[in-house]
Scaffold this motif. Structure first.
Motif, mmCIF file in Angstrom:
data_model
loop_
_atom_site.group_PDB
_atom_site.id
_atom_site.type_symbol
_atom_site.label_atom_id
_atom_site.label_comp_id
_atom_site.label_asym_id
_atom_site.label_seq_id
_atom_site.Cartn_x
_atom_site.Cartn_y
_atom_site.Cartn_z
ATOM 1 N N THR A 188 -7.949 11.669 -5.383
ATOM 2 C CA THR A 188 -6.499 11.492 -5.460
ATOM 3 C C THR A 188 -5.822 11.777 -4.115
ATOM 4 O O THR A 188 -4.615 11.646 -3.993
ATOM 5 C CB THR A 188 -5.892 12.422 -6.531
ATOM 6 O OG1 THR A 188 -6.267 13.766 -6.250
ATOM 7 C CG2 THR A 188 -6.383 12.037 -7.914
ATOM 8 N N LYS A 189 -6.597 12.157 -3.086
ATOM 9 C CA LYS A 189 -6.014 12.439 -1.781
ATOM 10 C C LYS A 189 -5.728 11.148 -1.015
ATOM 11 O O LYS A 189 -4.803 11.074 -0.221
ATOM 12 C CB LYS A 189 -6.941 13.351 -0.969
ATOM 13 C CG LYS A 189 -7.084 14.743 -1.570
ATOM 14 C CD LYS A 189 -8.076 15.581 -0.796
ATOM 15 C CE LYS A 189 -8.277 16.936 -1.483
ATOM 16 N NZ LYS A 189 -9.337 17.733 -0.857
ATOM 17 N N ASN A 190 -6.538 10.132 -1.236
ATOM 18 C CA ASN A 190 -6.338 8.833 -0.619
ATOM 19 C C ASN A 190 -5.174 8.134 -1.331
ATOM 20 O O ASN A 190 -5.180 8.002 -2.556
ATOM 21 C CB ASN A 190 -7.636 8.029 -0.767
ATOM 22 C CG ASN A 190 -7.532 6.628 -0.227
ATOM 23 O OD1 ASN A 190 -6.699 5.848 -0.653
ATOM 24 N ND2 ASN A 190 -8.407 6.305 0.696
ATOM 25 N N HIS A 191 -4.169 7.669 -0.570
ATOM 26 C CA HIS A 191 -2.962 7.135 -1.205
ATOM 27 C C HIS A 191 -3.260 5.896 -2.063
ATOM 28 O O HIS A 191 -2.690 5.740 -3.146
ATOM 29 C CB HIS A 191 -1.901 6.788 -0.161
ATOM 30 C CG HIS A 191 -0.595 6.367 -0.786
ATOM 31 N ND1 HIS A 191 0.305 7.282 -1.292
ATOM 32 C CD2 HIS A 191 -0.065 5.141 -1.023
ATOM 33 C CE1 HIS A 191 1.339 6.641 -1.807
ATOM 34 N NE2 HIS A 191 1.147 5.337 -1.650
ATOM 35 N N ILE A 192 -4.151 5.038 -1.589
ATOM 36 C CA ILE A 192 -4.463 3.829 -2.365
ATOM 37 C C ILE A 192 -5.151 4.204 -3.665
ATOM 38 O O ILE A 192 -4.875 3.630 -4.726
ATOM 39 C CB ILE A 192 -5.307 2.847 -1.528
ATOM 40 C CG1 ILE A 192 -4.434 2.245 -0.417
ATOM 41 C CG2 ILE A 192 -5.887 1.745 -2.400
ATOM 42 C CD1 ILE A 192 -5.164 1.323 0.522
ATOM 43 N N GLU A 193 -6.042 5.189 -3.617
ATOM 44 C CA GLU A 193 -6.715 5.629 -4.844
ATOM 45 C C GLU A 193 -5.735 6.364 -5.763
ATOM 46 O O GLU A 193 -5.786 6.199 -6.988
ATOM 47 C CB GLU A 193 -7.911 6.531 -4.504
ATOM 48 C CG GLU A 193 -9.080 5.784 -3.886
ATOM 49 C CD GLU A 193 -9.576 4.641 -4.754
ATOM 50 O OE1 GLU A 193 -9.864 4.857 -5.946
ATOM 51 O OE2 GLU A 193 -9.660 3.507 -4.257
ATOM 52 N N TRP A 194 -4.832 7.160 -5.177
ATOM 53 C CA TRP A 194 -3.787 7.790 -5.997
ATOM 54 C C TRP A 194 -2.970 6.710 -6.696
ATOM 55 O O TRP A 194 -2.677 6.801 -7.885
ATOM 56 C CB TRP A 194 -2.854 8.646 -5.131
ATOM 57 C CG TRP A 194 -1.635 9.061 -5.902
ATOM 58 C CD1 TRP A 194 -1.522 10.115 -6.759
ATOM 59 C CD2 TRP A 194 -0.374 8.386 -5.945
ATOM 60 N NE1 TRP A 194 -0.264 10.145 -7.328
ATOM 61 C CE2 TRP A 194 0.464 9.084 -6.848
ATOM 62 C CE3 TRP A 194 0.144 7.243 -5.301
ATOM 63 C CZ2 TRP A 194 1.764 8.690 -7.125
ATOM 64 C CZ3 TRP A 194 1.441 6.851 -5.586
ATOM 65 C CH2 TRP A 194 2.237 7.573 -6.486
ATOM 66 N N GLN A 195 -2.606 5.672 -5.945
ATOM 67 C CA GLN A 195 -1.790 4.596 -6.491
ATOM 68 C C GLN A 195 -2.511 3.891 -7.643
ATOM 69 O O GLN A 195 -1.898 3.592 -8.673
ATOM 70 C CB GLN A 195 -1.479 3.600 -5.374
ATOM 71 C CG GLN A 195 -0.206 2.836 -5.550
ATOM 72 C CD GLN A 195 0.118 2.053 -4.305
ATOM 73 O OE1 GLN A 195 -0.578 1.099 -3.966
ATOM 74 N NE2 GLN A 195 1.184 2.433 -3.624
ATOM 75 N N ALA A 196 -3.813 3.645 -7.489
ATOM 76 C CA ALA A 196 -4.578 3.007 -8.564
ATOM 77 C C ALA A 196 -4.669 3.923 -9.784
ATOM 78 O O ALA A 196 -4.546 3.460 -10.930
ATOM 79 C CB ALA A 196 -5.974 2.622 -8.068
ATOM 80 N N ASN A 197 -4.871 5.212 -9.559
ATOM 81 C CA ASN A 197 -4.905 6.173 -10.676
ATOM 82 C C ASN A 197 -3.552 6.263 -11.377
ATOM 83 O O ASN A 197 -3.466 6.214 -12.610
ATOM 84 C CB ASN A 197 -5.307 7.569 -10.187
ATOM 85 C CG ASN A 197 -6.798 7.747 -10.083
ATOM 86 O OD1 ASN A 197 -7.566 7.035 -10.731
ATOM 87 N ND2 ASN A 197 -7.224 8.690 -9.273
ATOM 88 N N ASN A 202 0.801 -1.219 0.000
ATOM 89 C CA ASN A 202 0.000 0.000 0.000
ATOM 90 C C ASN A 202 0.835 1.271 0.000
ATOM 91 O O ASN A 202 0.291 2.352 -0.067
ATOM 92 C CB ASN A 202 -0.936 0.003 1.211
ATOM 93 C CG ASN A 202 -1.999 -1.080 1.096
ATOM 94 O OD1 ASN A 202 -2.255 -1.600 0.014
ATOM 95 N ND2 ASN A 202 -2.603 -1.417 2.213
ATOM 96 N N LEU A 203 2.166 1.156 0.104
ATOM 97 C CA LEU A 203 2.984 2.348 0.303
ATOM 98 C C LEU A 203 4.071 2.515 -0.754
ATOM 99 O O LEU A 203 5.144 3.024 -0.460
ATOM 100 C CB LEU A 203 3.606 2.314 1.712
ATOM 101 C CG LEU A 203 2.606 2.289 2.871
ATOM 102 C CD1 LEU A 203 3.332 2.066 4.189
ATOM 103 C CD2 LEU A 203 1.813 3.585 2.919
ATOM 104 N N ILE A 260 -8.128 -2.792 -12.187
ATOM 105 C CA ILE A 260 -7.116 -3.843 -12.357
ATOM 106 C C ILE A 260 -5.907 -3.566 -11.470
ATOM 107 O O ILE A 260 -5.326 -4.498 -10.884
ATOM 108 C CB ILE A 260 -6.697 -3.960 -13.841
ATOM 109 C CG1 ILE A 260 -7.864 -4.467 -14.690
ATOM 110 C CG2 ILE A 260 -5.499 -4.914 -13.988
ATOM 111 C CD1 ILE A 260 -7.616 -4.394 -16.189
ATOM 112 N N ILE A 261 -5.530 -2.294 -11.344
ATOM 113 C CA ILE A 261 -4.400 -1.951 -10.463
ATOM 114 C C ILE A 261 -4.738 -2.308 -9.018
ATOM 115 O O ILE A 261 -3.901 -2.880 -8.301
ATOM 116 C CB ILE A 261 -4.014 -0.457 -10.585
ATOM 117 C CG1 ILE A 261 -3.596 -0.118 -12.019
ATOM 118 C CG2 ILE A 261 -2.894 -0.111 -9.599
ATOM 119 C CD1 ILE A 261 -2.404 -0.860 -12.559
#
Length: 200
Positions: free
Chosen positions: A107-116, A4-5, A90-91
């Motif tokens: 995009t503020k949530n790190h997991i959602e940023w990562q998926a984007n 997650n990081l 898929i990510i």
């Protein structure tokens, strides 16, 4: 791959290796991905549904079961938007441990940023995106007004990568430091992926 990081650089490296492992050449000038076809290839017993969500801000949902995978995409979003949203799910499927995701434009949530950002790297890998962007920038700005050139550049790249125009704008912004390296003469294979602001 559940982590997650991941930093931006490690995320890009992970996604680039995943793309290469699936047979995609991230340096290809004509690079284009159909995320729904990809989901059918990489997910366990996948089903993809187009759902009439109440709000356009809902990108999609993912359910990852032991024996099946369900992806729901928002009927209110364009075909290009659905392509990005499907890749976003898929990510999540590849990187994150939770069984379900209900994804908003966040995009503020790190997991959602990562998926984007992971979806952006898979659909618009910097290895092809940056040279294409610089080539088209020079081509259009050499004989058009700045506004016409900018609009044509965004439209052309969106069509090329099968994503929405907003995705192209976000991608250019996300890669502005890497684009600057390329413009200054750094070979694309030697580009250093710079941290996003939250990593500094």
């Amino acid at each position: 791959m559940a982590n997650n990081l991941l930093s931006k650089a490690k995320l890009y490296d992970s996604i680039t290796k995943k793309a290469a492992g699936l047979g995609f050449n991230v340096y290809a000038k004509n690079y284009k991905i159909d995320a729904r076809q990809l989901a059918m290839q990489v997910c366990i017993n996948p089903q993809i549904h187009i759902i009439s969500f109440d709000e356009i801000k809902i990108c999609g949902i993912l359910y990852r079961g032991k024996f099946s995978t369900t992806i729901g995409l928002n009927a209110r979003r364009s075909a290009a938007g659905k392509n990005f949203d499907c890749m976003h799910e898929i990510i999540h499927y590849w990187l994150h441990d939770r069984p379900t995701f209900y994804c908003l434009d966040d995009t503020k949530n790190h997991i959602e940023w990562q998926a984007n950002e992971g979806a952006a790297q898979f659909l618009m890998p910097y290895q092809s995106f940056i040279p294409n962007y610089c080539h088209l920038h020079d081509k259009f700005y050499s004989h058009m007004s700045p506004k016409a050139a900018g609009d044509t550049l965004i439209t052309t790249m969106a069509r090329s990568y099968a994503v929405g125009e907003m995705s192209i704008k976000f991608r250019i912004n996300s890669l502005k430091q890497e684009i600057a390296q390329y413009i200054s003469g750094t070979a694309i294979k030697n580009i250093k992926i710079m941290p996003r602001l939250q990593e500094l």
